[in-house]
Design a protein around this motif. Structure first.
Motif, PDB file in Angstrom:
ATOM      1  N   HIS A   1      44.664  36.834  45.701  1.00  0.00           N
ATOM      2  CA  HIS A   1      45.062  37.662  46.735  1.00  0.00           C
ATOM      3  C   HIS A   1      43.895  38.705  46.543  1.00  0.00           C
ATOM      4  CE1 HIS A   1      49.119  36.514  48.039  1.00  0.00           C
ATOM      5  NE2 HIS A   1      48.288  35.613  48.678  1.00  0.00           N
ATOM      6  N   GLU A   2      43.921  39.122  44.844  1.00  0.00           N
ATOM      7  CA  GLU A   2      43.025  40.547  44.987  1.00  0.00           C
ATOM      8  C   GLU A   2      41.678  40.105  45.233  1.00  0.00           C
ATOM      9  OE1 GLU A   2      43.700  41.030  40.721  1.00  0.00           O
ATOM     10  OE2 GLU A   2      45.650  41.758  40.936  1.00  0.00           O
TER      11      GLU A   2
ATOM     12  N   TYR B   1      39.189  41.881  47.960  1.00  0.00           N
ATOM     13  CA  TYR B   1      38.346  42.383  47.648  1.00  0.00           C
ATOM     14  C   TYR B   1      36.953  42.105  48.505  1.00  0.00           C
ATOM     15  CZ  TYR B   1      33.429  43.244  45.116  1.00  0.00           C
ATOM     16  OH  TYR B   1      32.079  43.513  44.902  1.00  0.00           O
ATOM     17  N   LEU B   2      36.848  40.731  49.074  1.00  0.00           N
ATOM     18  CA  LEU B   2      36.085  40.094  49.877  1.00  0.00           C
ATOM     19  C   LEU B   2      36.194  40.800  51.335  1.00  0.00           C
ATOM     20  CD1 LEU B   2      36.140  36.465  48.813  1.00  0.00           C
ATOM     21  CD2 LEU B   2      34.330  38.031  48.262  1.00  0.00           C
ATOM     22  N   MET B   3      37.420  41.100  51.624  1.00  0.00           N
ATOM     23  CA  MET B   3      37.781  41.611  53.050  1.00  0.00           C
ATOM     24  C   MET B   3      37.348  43.021  53.084  1.00  0.00           C
ATOM     25  SD  MET B   3      41.113  39.679  53.894  1.00  0.00           S
ATOM     26  CE  MET B   3      41.238  40.660  55.276  1.00  0.00           C
TER      27      MET B   3
ATOM     28  N   HIS C   1      41.897  46.135  44.359  1.00  0.00           N
ATOM     29  CA  HIS C   1      43.261  46.798  44.234  1.00  0.00           C
ATOM     30  C   HIS C   1      44.255  45.779  43.555  1.00  0.00           C
ATOM     31  CE1 HIS C   1      46.740  48.540  45.818  1.00  0.00           C
ATOM     32  NE2 HIS C   1      45.993  49.316  46.590  1.00  0.00           N
ATOM     33  N   SER C   2      44.913  46.062  42.906  1.00  0.00           N
ATOM     34  CA  SER C   2      45.818  45.379  41.819  1.00  0.00           C
ATOM     35  C   SER C   2      47.223  44.911  42.743  1.00  0.00           C
ATOM     36  CB  SER C   2      46.184  46.102  40.471  1.00  0.00           C
ATOM     37  OG  SER C   2      46.977  47.237  40.935  1.00  0.00           O
ATOM     38  N   ARG C   3      47.429  45.536  43.671  1.00  0.00           N
ATOM     39  CA  ARG C   3      48.470  45.296  44.549  1.00  0.00           C
ATOM     40  C   ARG C   3      48.051  45.055  45.879  1.00  0.00           C
ATOM     41  NH1 ARG C   3      53.649  48.969  42.864  1.00  0.00           N
ATOM     42  NH2 ARG C   3      54.711  47.144  44.474  1.00  0.00           N
TER      43      ARG C   3
END
Length: 208
Positions: free
Chosen positions: A127-128, A132-134, A139-141
């Protein structure tokens, strides 16, 4: 009775009480031109508590009993060659504490299974990485992904099992229902073959 026709179709599986007298109408479906009720009332067998939880009644036994009472009857048979008898003993219903305990056990167990699976596949890191790609930011959450994903798991399970409590969305069987059906079919066939091997006959009830 004249030489009329009667059609016999054995039921697939029935419930009975230990010691209950099973009659033709209990173990089969009867289609007769006349005297159908008299044929259905003929006693076939009686299994005692020593027989265990399951027993088998063969079609040929039913035909032999009917033929003994009505020798001129033209008997036609269709369907299964035997019926599986399952004996049910009446016991106390589970209390709400037992139901709540089982529900809690299943809830916690399924939750742990889902969390362990997500840990094994590193879902948090995935998810992280997607976040990041989007967005181009770390962001850790990434709740914008985690919340819809969590809701989607529940919705997906509801759609997968085709049930919401007692409500069913359509008549199509769910994968779980198919697996239970196949498992029950295998159990029934095993019991039938096992009872045939034992040569189980039960205690015949005199027809007179």
């Amino acid at each position: 009775m004249t030489s009329s026709q009667v059609f016999i179709q054995m039921k697939k599986r029935i419930l009975a009480r230990p010691g209950q007298i099973l009659r033709v109408g209990d173990v089969s479906r009867v289609l007769a031109e006349e005297d159908r009720e008299q044929i259905e009332s003929l006693p076939v067998t009686r299994f005692g508590p020593e027989e265990g939880n399951m027993a088998v009644v063969e079609l040929m036994d039913v035909v032999r009993i009917i033929r003994r009472e009505y020798p001129t009857l033209d008997i036609r048979t269709v369907g299964n060659p035997q019926v599986l008898i399952e004996f049910k003993k009446i016991g106390p219903k589970p209390g709400w504490i037992t139901v709540a305990g089982v529900w809690l056990l299943l809830f916690v167990g399924s939750g742990l299974a889902i969390m362990n699976f997500h840990t094994d596949v590193s879902m948090k890191e995935v998810h992280e990485r997607i976040y990041y790609l989007m967005t181009g930011m770390h962001h850790s959450r990434p709740l914008i992904l985690q919340i819809p994903y969590s809701l989607g798991i529940g919705l997906g399970m509801v759609l997968f099992f085709n049930h919401l409590f007692k409500q069913k969305f359509n008549d199509e069987p769910s994968p779980l229902e198919l697996e239970v059906f196949m498992y029950q079919e295998s159990i029934d066939q095993y019991v039938i073959d096992h009872e045939k091997t034992k040569g189980q006959k039960g205690s015949r009830v005199p027809s007179g």
